[in-house]
Design an enzyme around this catalytic site. Structure first.
Site, PDB file in Angstrom:
ATOM      1  N   HIS A 166       2.917   3.517   6.335  1.00 23.72           N
ATOM      2  CA  HIS A 166       2.284   2.863   7.481  1.00 23.72           C
ATOM      3  C   HIS A 166       3.342   2.122   8.272  1.00 23.72           C
ATOM      4  O   HIS A 166       4.305   1.596   7.720  1.00 23.72           O
ATOM      5  CB  HIS A 166       1.172   1.900   7.050  1.00 23.72           C
ATOM      6  CG  HIS A 166       1.555   0.945   5.968  1.00 23.72           C
ATOM      7  ND1 HIS A 166       1.662   1.325   4.647  1.00 23.72           N
ATOM      8  CD2 HIS A 166       1.863  -0.375   6.005  1.00 23.72           C
ATOM      9  CE1 HIS A 166       2.002   0.285   3.919  1.00 23.72           C
ATOM     10  NE2 HIS A 166       2.148  -0.767   4.717  1.00 23.72           N
ATOM     11  N   VAL A 220       0.862  -1.194   0.000  1.00 28.84           N
ATOM     12  CA  VAL A 220       0.000   0.000   0.000  1.00 28.84           C
ATOM     13  C   VAL A 220       0.895   1.241   0.000  1.00 28.84           C
ATOM     14  O   VAL A 220       1.689   1.442   0.923  1.00 28.84           O
ATOM     15  CB  VAL A 220      -0.930   0.015   1.236  1.00 28.84           C
ATOM     16  CG1 VAL A 220      -1.821   1.251   1.208  1.00 28.84           C
ATOM     17  CG2 VAL A 220      -1.779  -1.256   1.283  1.00 28.84           C
TER      18      VAL A 220
END
Ligand code: AMP
Length: 123
Positions: free
Chosen positions: A104, A100
Site C-alpha cells: 500500500h 499490513v
C-alpha cells in the site's frame, strides 16, 4: 514470506469488510485510512497479491506496475491536492513498521507535512 490472504486489505478487496472508497480501477483500489495521520490520508493498493514494494517489483507485470503508479497520481488529482502538495510513503518490512502485509502507498496531504520523518536521529 508468503502472501497471507487473510490480511485486512485482502479482506477489503474481497468486500468482506467495508472501506471508505476513493477510487477503483482494473489494477488498484484507494480508500481512506481508518486512522488518519494527516487531514487527507488515503491508501492506494494494487488488486494483485503483493506483500510490499519489493514483492511487487519482482513479481508484478509491467501493466500492473504502470496501472498502480498511474492510480496513485489519479487519486492525488481527484483529491485536489496536486497544487497544495502531498507525500507518498510505502513501508516495507520490520524497520519501517509495516503493519499490513499487502502493498500500500500512503498519500498524505491537507497540511504542511514538516520534515520527512518526525523523529530525526543521527545515523
Ligand atoms: P502500514 O504501517 O504502512 O502497514 O500502514 C497500515 C495502515 O493501514 C495504517 O495507517 C492503518 O491505520 C491502516 N488501516 C488498518 N486497517 C484499516 C482499515 N480496515 N481501513 C482503512 N485503513 C486501515
Amino acid at each position: 514470506m508468503t502472501y497471507n490472504s487473510q490480511n485486512i486489505f485482502a479482506q477489503i478487496l474481497r468486500n468482506e469488510i467495508p472501506s471508505n472508497k476513493v477510487y477503483e480501477d482494473q489494477w488498484s483500489l484507494a480508500f481512506y485510512d481508518a486512522n488518519p495521520a494527516t487531514p487527507v490520508h488515503v491508501l492506494v493498493i494494487p488488486k494483485g497479491k503483493y506483500i510490499s514494494w519489493a514483492d511487487f517489483n519482482d513479481n508484478a507485470s509491467a501493466d500492473e506496475i504502470v496501472g498502480f503508479s498511474r492510480a496513485i497520481a489519479k487519486v492525488a488529482k481527484q483529491l485536489n491536492i496536486e497544487n497544495s502538495g502531498y507525500r507518498i510513503i510505502s513501508n516495507h518490512g520490520a524497520d519501517s513498521n509495516q503493519e499490513v502485509p499487502h502493498l500500500h502507498v500512503h498519500i498524505l496531504a491537507g497540511c504542511n507535512l514538516g520534515s520527512i520523518l518526525p523523529l530525526q536521529r543521527s545515523i
